[in-house]
Write an enzyme that holds these catalytic residues in place. Structure first.
Site, PDB file in Angstrom:
ATOM      1  N   HIS A 113       0.844  -1.192   0.000  1.00  0.00           N
ATOM      2  CA  HIS A 113       0.000   0.000   0.000  1.00  0.00           C
ATOM      3  C   HIS A 113       0.879   1.240   0.000  1.00  0.00           C
ATOM      4  O   HIS A 113       1.679   1.452   0.911  1.00  0.00           O
ATOM      5  CB  HIS A 113      -0.948  -0.010   1.194  1.00  0.00           C
ATOM      6  N   THR A 114       0.763   2.025  -1.087  1.00  0.00           N
ATOM      7  CA  THR A 114       1.588   3.226  -1.244  1.00  0.00           C
ATOM      8  C   THR A 114       0.827   4.430  -0.723  1.00  0.00           C
ATOM      9  O   THR A 114      -0.285   4.713  -1.149  1.00  0.00           O
ATOM     10  CB  THR A 114       1.942   3.430  -2.731  1.00  0.00           C
TER      11      THR A 114
ATOM     12  N   ARG B  70      -2.588 -27.680   9.098  1.00  0.00           N
ATOM     13  CA  ARG B  70      -2.466 -27.722  10.566  1.00  0.00           C
ATOM     14  C   ARG B  70      -1.044 -28.010  11.051  1.00  0.00           C
ATOM     15  O   ARG B  70      -0.841 -28.670  12.075  1.00  0.00           O
ATOM     16  CB  ARG B  70      -3.464 -28.729  11.168  1.00  0.00           C
TER      17      ARG B  70
ATOM     18  N   GLN C 157      -4.890  -6.877  -1.661  1.00  0.00           N
ATOM     19  CA  GLN C 157      -5.249  -7.476  -2.959  1.00  0.00           C
ATOM     20  C   GLN C 157      -6.632  -6.987  -3.403  1.00  0.00           C
ATOM     21  O   GLN C 157      -7.024  -5.882  -3.066  1.00  0.00           O
ATOM     22  CB  GLN C 157      -5.181  -9.008  -2.895  1.00  0.00           C
TER      23      GLN C 157
ATOM     24  N   LYS D  25      -7.868   7.352  -9.075  1.00  0.00           N
ATOM     25  CA  LYS D  25      -7.082   7.663 -10.276  1.00  0.00           C
ATOM     26  C   LYS D  25      -7.929   8.249 -11.410  1.00  0.00           C
ATOM     27  O   LYS D  25      -7.658   7.990 -12.590  1.00  0.00           O
ATOM     28  CB  LYS D  25      -6.314   6.423 -10.753  1.00  0.00           C
TER      29      LYS D  25
END
Length: 430
Positions: A42-43, A144, A225, A332
């Site tokens: 994350h920028t 597990r 993501q 954006k």
């Protein structure tokens, strides 16, 4: 009142979630990461300075925010410590206000070695992972056999478990993949070095979050993501190894659905994806190159060039449904400023049968081409605009059309990378 807000990506990641988490965290008490690992990036741009976070919740750049890394996250303890030190160099001191779920599985060097060995053996058929060991770490969780960060509190037990699991991986790495073996002693020594740094951060984070809910504190749940990288609902097998959709919040934190008040879907004004896999609206022309350059479309974790394409309305509708999204944030928008024409995909067409698909299905993506509608561009600068009514008319029309397709409102618009380049159409806190 929207006390607890979930922020999810509606595409293939890289939608600009980090900036929006950071933007909304100024009004919050907690920011929570609930899935993924340091494969996410994350920028954040604060006062012109870029900071890239991979594991640490984005809201921690505010001194009043408490960060939680919950049980759904897989953690490389070495990368975590590196990130804490990077923030300290930038004058962000978080060690007293970061808590890590004792149940969070560890990513260790054998996971990374296995990830790289598999991708190498697959060759041209590789999935295109980040090579960070995420998949193998989640496999250990499901099988597990995972070591969890809470195991660092009992070194005797940890060392026994570690020896067994290193032996398990070395058998495969050496015998099948013909790679170097991993040193159990080195991993143990390295874990002992980071143990003291993270020891007091290891907590029962579900209890901390439930106390915060009781105290009516505002919580932001930060997705990593995007929807189409979800292990269940994404473009399998070209997906991540966790649930990046709404269910991941619940299983990844221990917070139930009735305590999630508002779900915000982050949507880029066009579409990108990193790595391999289907991408119906991908562009291979000058416009694709333009979006790549103007949008600076390079992965913040890997540096890989992102593939670019027009906004996919079919995929967006699907993301809205499966995540129960309350509204959208479009990011954006400014990247589209210089385009004479802008397209939106509204359906898919089967190239063999001419059948039209209006619904997204991962089994119908091989022989389809996007059906577009074309909108006039605005050919004016939008960056820095603070009110929606000040946007060019064509930009407002484009946003209105996205709302029609998604059938939910757009509450936030981002017109640049900085915190301040944000239009709040409707306050999320009322």
């Amino acid at each position: 009142m929207h006390k607890n807000i979930v922020i999810l990506g509606t595409q293939w990641g890289d939608e600009g979630k980090g900036k929006i988490v950071d933007f909304l965290s100024s009004n919050s008490a907690y920011t929570v990461r609930f899935h993924g690992g340091h494969n996410a990036g994350h920028t954040l741009v604060v006062n012109g300075k870029k900071i890239i976070l991979h594991l640490i919740p984005s809201g921690l750049l505010y001194p009043n925010v408490i960060g939680i890394i919950s049980n759904g996250v897989v953690i490389s303890p070495f990368e975590l410590v590196k990130e804490i030190k990077m923030l300290e160099k930038n004058n962000y001191f978080i060690s007293q206000r970061l808590f890590i779920s004792e149940s969070a599985p560890l990513i260790l060097p054998y996971h990374v070695a296995m990830d790289l060995a598999r991708e190498k053996k697959l060759g041209i058929n590789s999935i295109g992972t980040t090579g960070r060991g995420i998949g193998p770490a989640y496999e250990d969780k499901i099988a597990r056999r995972a070591l969890r960060i809470g195991d660092l509190k009992n070194i005797k037990k940890l060392s026994k478990k570690l020896e067994v699991i290193v032996d398990y991986y070395n058998n495969q790495l050496v015998s099948f993949y013909k790679e170097q073996s991993i040193s159990y002693k080195k991993i143990l020594q390295d874990l002992l070095k980071v143990r003291d740094i993270v020891y007091n951060m290891i907590q029962d984070t579900a209890t901390i979050l439930h106390k915060a809910i009781e105290d009516k504190k505002r919580i932001i749940f930060e997705g990593a993501q995007g929807t189409f990288l979800d292990i269940d609902h994404g473009t399998y097998p070209y997906v991540t190894s966790s649930n990046s959709t709404i269910g991941g919040v619940i299983t990844g934190t221990g917070v139930g659905p009735k305590n999630l008040d508002y779900i915000l879907g982050i949507t880029k004004s066009y579409t990108t994806r990193v790595g391999k896999g289907p991408f119906p609206t991908e562009l291979f022309d000058e416009t694709g190159d333009y979006l790549s350059k103007k949008g600076k479309e390079f992965g913040s974790t890997t540096g890989r060039k992102r593939r670019t394409g027009w906004l996919d309305g079919v995929a967006l509708r699907y993301a809205v449904k499966i995540n129960s999204l309350s509204s959208l944030c479009i990011t954006k928008l400014d990247v589209l400023d210089d385009l004479e024409q802008i397209k939106i995909c509204t359906s898919y067409k089967d190239v063999n049968t001419s059948q039209i698909y209006k619904d997204f299905s991962i089994f119908n993506l091989e022989n389809i081409s996007p059906v577009y509608e074309t909108h006039p561009g605005w050919m004016k600068k939008t960056s820095g605009i603070k009110k929606i009514e000040d946007l060019p008319e064509e930009a407002r029309n484009y946003l209105n059309r996205i709302e029609e397709i998604a059938q939910i409102p757009i509450d936030i618009i981002s017109t640049g990378p900085d915190r301040s380049d944000t239009i709040l159409v409707k306050s999320l806190f009322f």
